[in-house]
Design a protein around this motif. Sequence first.
Motif, PDB file in Angstrom:
ATOM      1  N   ALA A 105      39.042  35.124   8.274  1.00 14.08           N
ATOM      2  CA  ALA A 105      39.642  35.766   9.820  1.00 14.08           C
ATOM      3  C   ALA A 105      39.354  34.717  10.755  1.00 14.08           C
ATOM      4  O   ALA A 105      38.174  34.178  10.807  1.00 14.08           O
ATOM      5  N   ALA A 106      39.897  34.627  12.035  1.00 15.65           N
ATOM      6  CA  ALA A 106      39.759  33.930  13.147  1.00 15.65           C
ATOM      7  C   ALA A 106      38.569  34.450  13.957  1.00 15.65           C
ATOM      8  O   ALA A 106      37.629  33.329  14.241  1.00 15.65           O
ATOM      9  N   ASN A 107      37.915  35.644  13.822  1.00 16.98           N
ATOM     10  CA  ASN A 107      36.795  35.890  14.517  1.00 16.98           C
ATOM     11  C   ASN A 107      35.542  36.117  13.413  1.00 16.98           C
ATOM     12  O   ASN A 107      34.784  36.994  13.540  1.00 16.98           O
ATOM     13  N   TRP A 108      35.548  35.343  12.382  1.00 17.62           N
ATOM     14  CA  TRP A 108      34.572  35.452  11.522  1.00 17.62           C
ATOM     15  C   TRP A 108      33.151  35.298  11.971  1.00 17.62           C
ATOM     16  O   TRP A 108      32.345  36.042  11.887  1.00 17.62           O
ATOM     17  N   ARG A 109      33.004  34.208  12.823  1.00 16.12           N
ATOM     18  CA  ARG A 109      31.751  33.937  13.585  1.00 16.12           C
ATOM     19  C   ARG A 109      31.134  35.399  13.941  1.00 16.12           C
ATOM     20  O   ARG A 109      30.056  35.689  14.301  1.00 16.12           O
ATOM     21  N   LYS A 110      32.023  35.852  14.963  1.00 16.02           N
ATOM     22  CA  LYS A 110      31.750  37.088  15.639  1.00 16.02           C
ATOM     23  C   LYS A 110      31.202  38.207  14.850  1.00 16.02           C
ATOM     24  O   LYS A 110      30.228  38.948  14.905  1.00 16.02           O
ATOM     25  N   TRP A 111      31.921  38.458  13.676  1.00 12.20           N
ATOM     26  CA  TRP A 111      31.661  39.452  12.802  1.00 12.20           C
ATOM     27  C   TRP A 111      29.982  38.822  12.210  1.00 12.20           C
ATOM     28  O   TRP A 111      29.101  39.768  12.015  1.00 12.20           O
ATOM     29  N   ARG A 112      29.960  38.003  11.770  1.00 12.62           N
ATOM     30  CA  ARG A 112      28.726  37.240  11.194  1.00 12.62           C
ATOM     31  C   ARG A 112      27.727  37.606  12.040  1.00 12.62           C
ATOM     32  O   ARG A 112      26.437  38.070  11.607  1.00 12.62           O
TER      33      ARG A 112
END
Length: 145
Positions: free
Chosen positions: A114-121
């Motif tokens: 997903a594009a917002n992987w960093r935010k989720w992590r």
Amino acid sequence: MGTWDTGPFDNDIAADFGGDLDEAAREEREPMIRGVLARAASPADFLGISDGERAVAAAALVVAQLPDGEPACLNYGPSEPVPELPADLQMLAVDALDQVVSDWSELAEQWAEAANWRKWRQEITRLRDRLDPPIPPQEEALFEI
């Protein structure tokens, strides 16, 4: 994956879990949270998306009860009060979150694409750090010989 944002209850499965908690009798809520965390924390060959999403939501409920804890989710989390959770759930939640981001997690695998992987992590790391704060590095004393 019926996900609309990176928060603990920002997906269909976690929102349904919040609804299930609301519908459960008060004395059933803590065992439900414990069961979700225990299922995710158990070493397994693979952690499915549903178990992972519920575990993140359950961990957020544990974090919410810490001193200075913030609400888990005002919109999609449980609207009924969660009873006081026992302290042992804190480390169980840490273990569950560790499994959620492991190589054996279908949820982590999906988010990696997903594009917002960093935010989720970052959200998972924030929850984990609230449950088990990292030990700050100690400055080494310089000794003169």
